[in-house]
Scaffold this motif. Structure first.
Motif, PDB file in Angstrom:
ATOM      1  N   UNK A 437       0.820  -1.216   0.000  1.00  0.00           N
ATOM      2  CA  UNK A 437       0.000   0.000   0.000  1.00  0.00           C
ATOM      3  C   UNK A 437       0.851   1.263   0.000  1.00  0.00           C
ATOM      4  N   UNK A 438       0.264   2.341  -0.501  1.00  0.00           N
ATOM      5  CA  UNK A 438       0.960   3.613  -0.443  1.00  0.00           C
ATOM      6  C   UNK A 438       0.755   4.252   0.927  1.00  0.00           C
ATOM      7  N   UNK A 439       1.625   5.182   1.249  1.00  0.00           N
ATOM      8  CA  UNK A 439       1.554   5.840   2.550  1.00  0.00           C
ATOM      9  C   UNK A 439       0.342   6.758   2.605  1.00  0.00           C
ATOM     10  N   UNK A 440      -0.461   6.577   3.639  1.00  0.00           N
ATOM     11  CA  UNK A 440      -1.638   7.425   3.816  1.00  0.00           C
ATOM     12  C   UNK A 440      -1.475   8.247   5.087  1.00  0.00           C
ATOM     13  N   UNK A 441      -1.831   9.518   5.038  1.00  0.00           N
ATOM     14  CA  UNK A 441      -1.678  10.358   6.231  1.00  0.00           C
ATOM     15  C   UNK A 441      -2.578   9.879   7.361  1.00  0.00           C
ATOM     16  N   UNK A 442      -2.130  10.091   8.569  1.00  0.00           N
ATOM     17  CA  UNK A 442      -2.876   9.663   9.744  1.00  0.00           C
ATOM     18  C   UNK A 442      -3.864  10.760  10.135  1.00  0.00           C
ATOM     19  N   UNK A 443      -5.168  10.466  10.170  1.00  0.00           N
ATOM     20  CA  UNK A 443      -6.136  11.488  10.571  1.00  0.00           C
ATOM     21  C   UNK A 443      -6.019  11.774  12.064  1.00  0.00           C
TER      22      UNK A 443
END
Length: 731
Positions: A437-443
């Motif tokens: 997976x690609x890096x997703x920002x942490x909400x």
């Protein structure tokens, strides 16, 4: 560049499915809100012949929803795909939001693209978030180019903007960021501003005049050539410095002239390698014009200089059990590997999945394997299911043009994949694979919600499930301590869009309530309690008495239960009952309704009855004993403390550290990071950082990032604890 014959605008601009990866260019547009990305996409669509100036798709004269106001608003906060065709090349333009709250859509666009076009406003300059995205692209070697917009603004200065871009994006090599064209200005108007009417190519030394609404090529007047000589020489030297021909620089310095065709070929190769970053200029077409200034030159760069999907490679792929798999890059005949880069819902069609094919060929009515993993912490279920591909299409605005198949390197939409979510992998059902997976920002901004009414309550869970399936940057939490449903978002605008989608798309009305931080309680000193549960009525009664001692333990110890009963005062079979009652009461809390932790409870005495004692009676007695002990003891409130790591530019280190201190934070240390940034580590009570993502963005002008992780609970200051107790009583 600039000397090619081009397809005339018209039907050729309607992009269909590609027939080979070499005939595809996937380009993501990056830039802050208001930089002109969407306007530029529309200008390119007009020049390529995908739309006419009336906003009609060249498809039998059907009015396109592409220019619909509501649809433009939707595109401002989400990733959208606009496919075009130019000189036989299909160009997939991925328009991304410029708002920081929707960086997840930007990351999806970066994943699906093979090159990035950074859109910079000549009147606004380069903001901090755009610089950060540039650094992300540089870290993975993604080819990039820069286009300067808003040249019509009164204070626009192309030369100054190219200098700023070279300083900002060039790093140690500003000569790798240079313009390919210089703007030509028409006569000054009444306001003293001279509009840009054309461009002059620095390599070809040809003039491209857009003043008539059509691009016209001319030979420049001789007196213009000396004006571009310095910029032209610098561009040639920059191209030669990145040339794969190591002898070219020596020949150039020796006075040998360089063939323009060779320079263009070297330029295109350097751009495709991510070694040279050209700067171009563009402006939308006038109302009665067919081509916007600089759009032809930009399409030339995309088709000639940006890499094909074959040059991009495939992200790491494994089998479902984690075994690495090697695949030929972007091979239409290889095993199927595709990724869902965006999920959306249409009220008439249902769920629509935008996919990027990295390998193989996908056909309509094909059955594929859908793998989704790694987002359990954000409210998603792991899933491995087979699903049948419905209609395949290529989008343009709100229209969908059906296609029979999609090959590796291309993008398309798939309708009605019931389980597929953003980030999922599609592969062959008999050879299931999984992409890294690609890096997703942490909400990090919590939004606590509750159903507005009983009908809304019935629809809430399904609406939330659909919402997080579309947007993996949201995290859904059902907090067991506070009993709240919490949507974790990236910012206020992100939260507003989530509420709007719940209300208008899924028909769920919710109320926003104050987010509660999970507090804990503990004993501040030793105490004793006696639990007496004696009742007598007809038949068997209830009889249980127990006496306990309670003492505080170090943080992280939990609840420790010790049996020190002697002489059988409490029969052995009822001692676990006392413990069960104590633990049940501890979970409910003993003072303000928060779970009790970090205490040792010692059962030292009690009484039982041969007939009336029971498991239930001793559970009740254990709970009563703990409550009585708490009534005579000092009970401390414990608050969760997080370790916060803030990555910030040097200009904002002082303000950020001061702000953290004002939040009762303890700075643990700082260290230098790449790009002249500083990493600040601090421990801060979570009750003080509920809106920190919003406040930090304002404090640092959008240039800082932070992460947080829970470390422990610790005693809350008495004045803060008293305020929390008062708020709990008044609620």
């Amino acid at each position: 560049m600039g000397d090619k014959a081009h397809t005339q605008p018209g039907a050729a601009g309607r992009a269909q499915a590609a027939d080979h990866p070499t005939s595809v260019r996937n380009v993501v547009l990056v830039g802050h809100s208001g930089s002109g990305k969407t306007t530029l996409v529309e200008a390119l669509a007009l020049t390529a012949g995908a739309v006419n100036r009336a906003g009609r798709v060249e498809d039998g004269g059907t009015v396109s929803d592409y220019d619909d106001i509501e649809h433009r608003q939707q595109r401002s906060v989400q990733l959208s795909l606009v496919p075009l065709e130019w000189d036989g090349i299909k160009i997939n333009l991925l328009d991304t939001p410029g708002y920081a709250d929707f960086v997840g859509e930007l990351r999806a666009g970066l994943r699906a693209a093979d090159a990035a076009l950074f859109v910079v406003s000549a009147s606004d300059g380069v903001d901090g978030s755009t610089r950060m995205v540039w650094d992300e692209c540089a870290a993975v070697g993604m080819p990039r180019a820069i286009v300067v917009t808003h040249l019509e603004a009164a204070r626009a200065n192309f030369d100054e903007m190219t200098r700023v871009c070279a300083e900002t994006f060039g790093g140690d090599d500003p000569d790798a960021v240079l313009p390919l064209y210089l703007p030509l200005h028409g006569p000054e108007g009444a306001d003293g501003h001279a509009p840009v009417t054309g461009l002059i190519g620095l390599l070809t030394q040809k003039l491209f005049d857009y003043s008539s609404g059509e691009r016209e090529e001319h030979e420049p007047e001789p007196d213009r050539l000396p004006l571009i000589e310095e910029a032209r020489n610098r561009l040639i030297e920059g191209i030669i410095a990145e040339s794969e021909d190591e002898t070219l620089m020596d020949r150039y310095l020796g006075g040998e002239s360089c063939d323009v065709k060779t320079l263009i070929e070297d330029l295109e190769k350097a751009v495709a390698r991510g070694a040279f970053f050209p700067v171009l200029a563009a402006a939308p077409a006038a109302e009665d014009a067919r081509q916007g200034l600089g759009t032809v030159e930009l399409l030339e760069l995309i088709t000639g200089g940006f890499p094909t999907p074959l040059e991009h490679g495939t992200p790491p792929v494994t089998t479902i059990d984690g075994t690495p798999r090697e695949l030929n890059p972007c091979d239409p005949d290889a095993p199927l590997v595709a990724e869902v880069v965006k999920t959306s819902s249409d009220p008439y069609v249902g769920r629509i999945s935008l996919i990027r094919l990295f390998s193989g060929t996908l056909r309509a009515d094909q059955t594929v394997h859908v793998s989704g993993h790694g987002l359990v912490d954000r409210g998603h279920e792991d899933h491995d299911v087979d699903e049948r591909i419905g209609a395949l299409s290529t989008p343009f605005g709100k229209q969908q043009r059906p296609v029979s198949h999609v090959i590796a390197g291309d993008l398309a939409c798939v309708a009605k994949l019931g389980r597929a979510e953003t980030g999922d992998t599609l592969s062959a059902k008999d050879d299931p694979l999984l992409m890294e997976p690609w890096e997703m920002p942490d909400p990090l901004l919590p939004l606590a919600i509750q159903a507005h009414s009983k009908p809304d309550e019935d629809k809430l869970s399904q609406g939330l499930a659909r919402l997080v399936a579309e947007d993996p940057t949201m995290r859904l939490e059902h907090n067991q301590d506070t009993h709240q449903v919490v949507l974790w978002c990236l910012g206020e605008a992100h939260a507003d869009v989530a509420l709007e989608r719940l209300r208008n798309r899924y028909g769920v009305q919710v109320d926003v309530v104050a987010h509660r931080v999970p507090l804990r309680e503990t004993f501040g000193d030793k105490a004793s309690g006696r639990g007496r549960h004696v009742k007598q009525s007809g038949g068997h009664g209830q009889f249980a008495i127990c006496e306990i001692d309670v003492e505080p333990l170090p943080g992280g110890s939990g609840i420790e239960f010790v049996d020190k009963v002697v002489g059988g005062a409490v029969p052995r079979q009822f001692i676990p009952s006392v413990e069960k009652g104590v633990r049940a009461q501890a979970a409910k809390g003993v003072a303000a309704g928060h779970p009790l932790i970090d205490v040792r409870v010692t059962l030292r005495d009690g009484k039982a009855h041969s007939v009336d004692s029971s498991d239930a009676a001793f559970q009740t007695a254990g709970a009563l004993a703990l409550r009585e002990a708490a009534a005579d003891a000092r009970i401390n409130l414990l608050e969760p403390v997080a370790e916060v790591s803030v990555l910030v530019g040097g200009d904002y280190v002082g303000p950020v550290m001061s702000d953290l201190s004002g939040r009762r934070g303890r700075v643990l240390g700082t260290e230098q990071s790449a790009g002249g940034r500083t990493l600040i580590r601090a421990e801060v009570p979570e009750i003080e950082i509920g809106r920190y993502s919003v406040d930090l963005r304002a404090l640092s002008h959008g240039t800082a990032r932070f992460s947080r992780r829970y470390v422990r609970h610790e005693p809350m200051p008495s004045q803060v604890a008293e305020r929390v107790r008062e708020e709990a009583l008044s609620a």
